[in-house]
Design a protein around this motif. Structure first.
Motif, short mmCIF file in Angstrom:
data_model
loop_
_atom_site.label_atom_id
_atom_site.label_comp_id
_atom_site.label_asym_id
_atom_site.label_seq_id
_atom_site.Cartn_x
_atom_site.Cartn_y
_atom_site.Cartn_z
N SER A 98 8.73 16.25 18.74
CA SER A 98 9.96 17.02 18.81
C SER A 98 9.82 18.22 17.88
N PRO A 99 10.57 19.28 18.12
CA PRO A 99 10.56 20.39 17.16
C PRO A 99 11.25 20.05 15.85
N TYR A 100 11.90 18.89 15.83
CA TYR A 100 12.64 18.46 14.64
C TYR A 100 12.07 17.16 14.10
N VAL A 101 12.42 16.86 12.85
CA VAL A 101 12.01 15.60 12.23
C VAL A 101 12.64 14.43 12.98
N THR A 102 11.84 13.43 13.30
CA THR A 102 12.31 12.23 13.99
C THR A 102 11.78 10.99 13.27
N ILE A 103 12.36 9.85 13.62
CA ILE A 103 11.89 8.59 13.06
C ILE A 103 11.67 7.58 14.19
N SER A 104 10.76 6.65 13.93
CA SER A 104 10.55 5.50 14.82
C SER A 104 11.05 4.26 14.09
N LEU A 105 11.63 3.32 14.86
CA LEU A 105 12.20 2.12 14.25
C LEU A 105 11.73 0.87 14.98
N LEU B 44 7.21 -9.24 9.13
CA LEU B 44 6.01 -8.91 9.90
C LEU B 44 6.36 -8.60 11.36
N ASN B 45 7.30 -9.34 11.94
CA ASN B 45 7.68 -9.08 13.33
C ASN B 45 8.39 -7.74 13.46
N ALA B 46 9.23 -7.40 12.48
CA ALA B 46 9.89 -6.10 12.51
C ALA B 46 8.85 -4.99 12.37
N ASP B 47 7.87 -5.20 11.51
CA ASP B 47 6.82 -4.21 11.30
C ASP B 47 5.97 -4.04 12.56
N THR B 48 5.70 -5.15 13.25
CA THR B 48 4.97 -5.08 14.51
C THR B 48 5.75 -4.28 15.55
N ALA B 49 7.06 -4.48 15.58
CA ALA B 49 7.91 -3.72 16.50
C ALA B 49 7.86 -2.22 16.17
N LEU B 50 7.80 -1.89 14.88
CA LEU B 50 7.69 -0.48 14.49
C LEU B 50 6.39 0.12 15.03
N TYR B 51 5.28 -0.60 14.88
CA TYR B 51 4.02 -0.07 15.39
C TYR B 51 4.03 0.05 16.90
N THR B 52 4.75 -0.84 17.58
CA THR B 52 4.90 -0.72 19.04
C THR B 52 5.66 0.55 19.39
N ALA B 53 6.73 0.82 18.62
CA ALA B 53 7.51 2.04 18.85
C ALA B 53 6.64 3.28 18.68
N ARG C 185 11.76 6.40 18.85
CA ARG C 185 12.38 5.37 19.67
C ARG C 185 12.55 4.09 18.85
N VAL C 186 13.27 3.12 19.44
CA VAL C 186 13.54 1.82 18.81
C VAL C 186 12.92 0.73 19.65
N VAL C 187 12.20 -0.18 19.01
CA VAL C 187 11.72 -1.41 19.66
C VAL C 187 12.25 -2.58 18.86
N TRP C 188 12.88 -3.53 19.53
CA TRP C 188 13.53 -4.64 18.83
C TRP C 188 13.00 -5.99 19.30
N LEU D 84 16.93 -6.88 10.71
CA LEU D 84 16.23 -5.95 9.85
C LEU D 84 15.60 -4.85 10.68
N ALA D 85 15.84 -3.61 10.28
CA ALA D 85 15.17 -2.47 10.91
C ALA D 85 14.23 -1.84 9.89
N ILE D 86 13.00 -1.56 10.33
CA ILE D 86 12.03 -0.82 9.53
C ILE D 86 11.79 0.51 10.24
N MET D 87 11.83 1.59 9.47
CA MET D 87 11.69 2.90 10.10
C MET D 87 10.68 3.77 9.34
N ASP D 88 10.06 4.67 10.08
CA ASP D 88 9.00 5.51 9.54
C ASP D 88 9.21 6.93 10.06
N VAL D 89 9.00 7.92 9.19
CA VAL D 89 9.13 9.32 9.61
C VAL D 89 7.92 9.69 10.47
N ASP D 90 8.19 10.20 11.64
CA ASP D 90 7.11 10.53 12.58
C ASP D 90 6.28 11.71 12.07
#
Length: 309
Positions: free
Chosen positions: A260-267, A285-294, A301-304, A174-180
């Motif tokens: 970045s000058p462009y829209v990016t996401i963290s995962l 919850l673990n995937a969400d924690t990884a997102l906050y680490t990213a 960036r991606v943290v897995w 599972l990947a959780i991503m958020d617009v930076d």
């Protein structure tokens, strides 16, 4: 023969009757409007209802191994088949027989001998109702802004894929991503522009749904998820980074982003081998924690995380 690509598939009707002439008559009657599958007894009907998930069942009452009343009771007590509408077609024409069938959950009761055109019209009417119900169910699973799956659809898919992976011994990712810095984007350019960003990201995500079990969904706000059954941690993390790169490659200007000058996401992501039929809340919850680490490490960036066997 398969229908040409792009056409709506024919609805499926399961005909259950232990008399071959009756089955043949109903096949001839319905074959131009439906995909007809057959069962010659109750136990076969239950197996095929489970396997094929028909849109409608035409069920005889008097059969050798088990009655139609017993069949419908079994169908209605099983979560996998209780939603399938049943029409009884029976030589039993007493009012109490029809009443019993309707009390057991049948949507209609047709007595033999029947008039073919009436049967055909009744079947068409019930299939139309099924079609409308499916449309409403599908709409309830779609995010209205981005037109991809919503949180409700994700929760349903997660439960199904968790059980499937538990049975097969496969990993689930599972990947959780958020617009930076999405708030800064909205504050500078407005919410209408922000909605356009979310739609662009949703479209990008759907392009990565390459296997039947993959699911992209909007979880809420500017947060998206990507569910990957039977994908190990290494492959999932690589795919997540491809998604990150594809969003950045859209080159959607973000004038107030320090990243970045462009829209990016963290995962953030998580891979685990499900071991039973109950979803472990720690998976999300673990995937969400990884997102906050990213995010803490600088975003874009991606943290897995991975839970080993």
């Amino acid at each position: 023969m398969d229908k040409p690509a792009g056409l709506t598939p024919l609805p499926t009707v399961l005909v259950v009757d232990d008399e071959k002439p009756n089955r043949d008559l109903l096949v001839e009657l319905l074959k131009h409007d439906c995909r007809v599958i057959l069962a010659k007894n109750g136990s076969q009907a239950l197996d095929r209802a489970h396997e094929m998930q028909p849109d409608l069942i035409l069920l005889d009452v008097l059969m050798a191994d088990m009655s139609g009343y017993q069949v419908i009771q079994t169908l209605k007590h099983d979560d996998a088949t209780r939603h399938i509408p049943v029409i009884f077609i029976s030589a039993l024409d007493a009012p109490e027989d029809e009443e019993r069938g309707l009390d057991l959950g049948a949507v209609d009761y047709i007595t033999k001998p029947f008039h073919p055109s009436i049967v055909r019209k009744r079947v068409r009417n019930h299939l139309q109702s099924v079609h409308h119900r499916h449309l409403l169910e599908n709409l309830a699973m779609i995010d209205s802004l981005t037109e991809i799956a919503n949180r409700r659809r994700y929760n349903e898919a997660l439960e199904n894929e968790w059980r499937r992976c538990a049975r097969s011994g496969s990993p689930l990712s599972l990947a959780i991503m958020d617009v930076d810095h999405f708030k800064a984007y909205n504050d500078r350019l407005g919410h209408a522009a922000g909605d356009g960003i979310l739609r662009n990201i949703a479209t990008t995500l759907t392009g990565f749904m390459r296997r039947p079990g993959d699911l992209a969904a909007r979880y809420g706000g500017e947060e998206f998820i990507f569910l990957m059954p039977q994908v190990d941690a290494e492959a999932a993390a690589l795919l997540a980074n491809e998604i990150r790169s594809a969003v950045e490659a859209l080159r959607l200007p973000h004038p107030d982003s320090p990243v970045s000058p462009y829209v990016t996401i963290s995962l953030g992501g998580m891979t685990t081998p499900p071991t039973d039929g109950h979803v472990d809340p720690e998976f999300f919850l673990n995937a969400d924690t990884a997102l906050y680490t990213a995010k803490a490490k600088g975003r874009n960036r991606v943290v897995w995380h991975r839970l080993a066997n």
